[in-house]
Design an enzyme around this catalytic site. Sequence first.
Site, PDB file in Angstrom:
ATOM      1  N   SER A 156       0.839  -1.190   0.000  1.00 56.09           N
ATOM      2  CA  SER A 156       0.000   0.000   0.000  1.00 56.09           C
ATOM      3  C   SER A 156       0.881   1.250   0.000  1.00 56.09           C
ATOM      4  CB  SER A 156      -0.966  -0.054   1.187  1.00 56.09           C
ATOM      5  OG  SER A 156      -1.986   0.904   1.045  1.00 56.09           O
ATOM      6  N   ASP A 171      -8.524  -4.562  -6.207  1.00 54.57           N
ATOM      7  CA  ASP A 171      -8.088  -3.784  -5.052  1.00 54.57           C
ATOM      8  C   ASP A 171      -8.899  -2.495  -4.943  1.00 54.57           C
ATOM      9  OD1 ASP A 171      -6.580  -2.164  -3.195  1.00 54.57           O
ATOM     10  OD2 ASP A 171      -4.868  -3.470  -3.565  1.00 54.57           O
ATOM     11  N   HIS A 229      -7.429  -5.769  -0.715  1.00 57.42           N
ATOM     12  CA  HIS A 229      -6.290  -4.861  -0.749  1.00 57.42           C
ATOM     13  C   HIS A 229      -5.002  -5.664  -0.609  1.00 57.42           C
ATOM     14  CE1 HIS A 229      -4.173  -1.152  -0.492  1.00 57.42           C
ATOM     15  NE2 HIS A 229      -3.981  -1.158   0.808  1.00 57.42           N
TER      16      HIS A 229
END
Length: 514
Positions: free
Chosen positions: A227, A453, A483
């Site tokens: 991320s 995602d 995610h």
Amino acid sequence: MPNRLRIRTAALTATAVVLPSLMAGCAGSFADGELSSQKLIWKDCPAPSEAEGGGSAPAPLPSGRKWQCATMQAPLNWNNPNGGTIGIALIRAKASGPPDKRIGSLVFNFGGPGGSGVTALPAFAQDYETLRTRYDLVSFDPRGVGRSAGVKCEDDQQLDTYFQQDMTPETAAEQKTFVNNTRQFNQACRLNSGRVLPYVRTTDAARDMDLMRKVLGDSKLYYFGISYGTELGAVYAHLFPKNVGRAVLDAVVDPTEDPVQASLGQAKGFQLALDNYARDCVSKSTGCPVGRTPQDVENRIAKLLKDLDKKPLPGIFPRRLTQTAATNGIAQALYSKDFWAYLTDGLKQAYAGDGKLLMALSDAMNGRNENGQYSNLVPANIAINCADEKPRYTIADVKAKLPQFRAASPLFGDYLAWGLISCTNWPVAGAATHPDVSAPGAAPILVVGNTGDPATPYEGARRMVQALGAGVGVELTYKGQGHGSYDSRDKCVQNTVNNYLLNGKVPRAGIVCT
């Protein structure tokens, strides 16, 4: 963890003891050579601080060995390295395999920005046991986070009020209140953490990682970023291309977008995840308890949120489930397919007049534990975002963009559009419109994108590969949900990543895992 994420992420299982003072770990001034040659003192890890989320000390590893923690001194201001230091909190699990097979330290950043790596690595360590055969697994609280001069803004009671407010204001009065609350929050950050706020940029954290590499004794940085951690890793590659070892970027932030584009991308991503959830729910043989068709599921959610705007439901006493908290909780549940069952149960309960589960999901997103204590996830997230991002937006800017956001997502569009206000009146100027991640001369970096995602949409992986430059980024696609990709436990993804990190086998570009 929690990306450049306007919808902020915190794992459901994250632990929610005293917040260190801003200059905790300050030890006067160091010359750069002294910092590079400092010796880390590793000890058994204490329980996480309140800023890290609280809870118990990490459980021992499968072998019975305890996690070790240490503090690395780094300059507060990298442009004046002799002007005082801050402590950067580290955690490690030593390699489990033969010493002669050890490659070095594999440094993790789990995202946010604002997530504590000191608490996240033990929470997710079972997913990386294969990598521990040849690496010490290492993570850290980036500057401004947790024990690393953690940013502090408002207290727990004030944060409860802050998160209860209407974050999709419609009337002029509601908009004025929202802007005033944002200004008050930002002023509290300046009053309580003003000394550190100019020095929490991603470029500062990248410089900390290069010092960490030296202090850990590695000639190259071996890195796993997830991320926001993908942006941090890519910025590191830009600043120190010759020091990149084997690096993986998973759940990739798009480095080419400004804040509006990034938030629009998230609106589309969360809408896609909601669509996928609704289709999955109605496909079950037992039926979907929150709607007959995918559109019915989404229509009922939209009605729930509209009703909550007028009349909140009882939540976790004494708080009530507001429209904002429900939207936040729904977004939290869309981060992983594993959480979809929580979403179904939370919606069922809300339709029956009980908002506790959706509020618990919202609390997880905001870093609030069962005792009512907040980690510094959100203050750190805002501080790092606002130090990085140059644009500042007004109410007029948001109103002009609302049609685009609503087209991208009827459910999340308003919420994400108004989130653009968070850096307005921030006490520190932002650094750039978007990060520079060009890294000519760097070793190959494996870039992993997930087509489903919600928080870092798949298109960002291709753009990251292009921005890194020819011969650097190597793209791997996972056709999945949630995610991130590696933690999905998909064997194709994990085998490809493991073979690269453990054996140095660079995969061919364009592999697709389904």
